[in-house]
Scaffold this motif. Structure first.
Motif, PDB file in Angstrom:
ATOM      1  N   LYS A  32       0.800  -1.231   0.000  1.00 38.52           N
ATOM      2  CA  LYS A  32       0.000   0.000   0.000  1.00 38.52           C
ATOM      3  C   LYS A  32       0.829   1.277   0.000  1.00 38.52           C
ATOM      4  O   LYS A  32       0.343   2.330  -0.394  1.00 38.52           O
ATOM      5  CB  LYS A  32      -0.957  -0.005   1.184  1.00 38.52           C
ATOM      6  N   LYS A  33       2.077   1.195   0.442  1.00 42.88           N
ATOM      7  CA  LYS A  33       2.920   2.387   0.492  1.00 42.88           C
ATOM      8  C   LYS A  33       3.870   2.483  -0.706  1.00 42.88           C
ATOM      9  O   LYS A  33       4.491   3.516  -0.922  1.00 42.88           O
ATOM     10  CB  LYS A  33       3.734   2.408   1.779  1.00 42.88           C
ATOM     11  N   ALA A  34       3.979   1.401  -1.490  1.00 42.12           N
ATOM     12  CA  ALA A  34       4.900   1.381  -2.632  1.00 42.12           C
ATOM     13  C   ALA A  34       4.174   1.787  -3.913  1.00 42.12           C
ATOM     14  O   ALA A  34       2.972   1.576  -4.056  1.00 42.12           O
ATOM     15  CB  ALA A  34       5.500  -0.013  -2.792  1.00 42.12           C
ATOM     16  N   LEU A  35       4.932   2.362  -4.821  1.00 46.46           N
ATOM     17  CA  LEU A  35       4.354   2.775  -6.096  1.00 46.46           C
ATOM     18  C   LEU A  35       4.214   1.593  -7.046  1.00 46.46           C
ATOM     19  O   LEU A  35       5.083   0.725  -7.118  1.00 46.46           O
ATOM     20  CB  LEU A  35       5.214   3.855  -6.753  1.00 46.46           C
ATOM     21  N   LYS A  88       0.263   4.632  -5.338  1.00 48.47           N
ATOM     22  CA  LYS A  88       0.554   3.748  -4.213  1.00 48.47           C
ATOM     23  C   LYS A  88      -0.404   2.561  -4.243  1.00 48.47           C
ATOM     24  O   LYS A  88      -1.602   2.716  -4.447  1.00 48.47           O
ATOM     25  CB  LYS A  88       0.436   4.493  -2.888  1.00 48.47           C
ATOM     26  N   GLY A  89       0.163   1.365  -4.067  1.00 52.72           N
ATOM     27  CA  GLY A  89      -0.643   0.151  -4.025  1.00 52.72           C
ATOM     28  C   GLY A  89      -1.111  -0.335  -5.387  1.00 52.72           C
ATOM     29  O   GLY A  89      -1.969  -1.207  -5.467  1.00 52.72           O
TER      30      GLY A  89
END
Length: 183
Positions: free
Chosen positions: A10-13, A53-54
């Motif tokens: 959820k925090k990564a592109l 994100k996510g």
């Protein structure tokens, strides 16, 4: 419709899910109905998705897009060969190769326009090294695949080459390599 690509945490592109799903849906429709013109190899080659994100993990989507582009390009090349003959395909290869060679004969560091010293562009040195490999392929048949060219990543440097010009050149190189492979 959601496809089977894995999601980034959820925090990564990752790639925007709706954009990828829409494009893959159109590409699948094109794949199953080759006579319909929904998506061409050039559109697959140049497709871009927003990063969110996510979203979908980037690498699996890029791999799927690469396979689609190869499939569509091969189909288009073979269709041209079947409809217009080998001569038309040879003519296309000659015309695109001339465009590529026109860039290759330019001096190192001046093959493409510069971004100027305030902006960043692709590393001149790295792009020139790729151009040398392409020239060796065209001149002496040194092995070079479309996948190798497609996967080139260049560092951003101040005063580098204008990215859009290099990207368009790489598209033409890939086209040459695909036509050569289909002959």
């Amino acid at each position: 419709m959601s496809f089977s690509f894995k999601l980034a945490n959820k925090k990564a592109l990752g790639y925007d899910i709706a954009q990828v799903d829409d494009f893959i849906s159109r590409a699948r429709a094109q794949f199953t109905e080759p006579n319909v013109s929904l998506v061409g190899a050039d559109e697959v080659r140049s497709v871009e998705f927003d990063l969110v994100k996510g979203g979908y993990l980037i690498e699996p989507v890029d791999a799927a897009i690469e396979r689609l582009e190869e499939t569509f390009a091969t189909r288009e090349i073979l269709k041209q060969k079947n409809e217009k003959g080998q001569y038309a395909l040879d003519d296309r290869l000659m015309r695109v190769s001339e465009i590529v060679r026109g860039r290759l004969v330019r001096p190192k560091g001046k093959k493409f326009s510069s971004t100027g010293w305030l902006l960043r562009g692709y590393s001149r040195k790295q792009v020139d090294e790729l151009c040398d490999r392409i020239a060796r392929h065209l001149d002496s048949g040194q092995v070079l695949s479309a996948a190798e060219v497609r996967r080139c990543i260049f560092q951003a440097k101040r005063g580098g080459y204008v990215e859009s010009q290099v990207d368009a050149f790489i598209d033409r190189v890939i086209e040459v390599l695909q036509i050569e492979a289909a002959r």
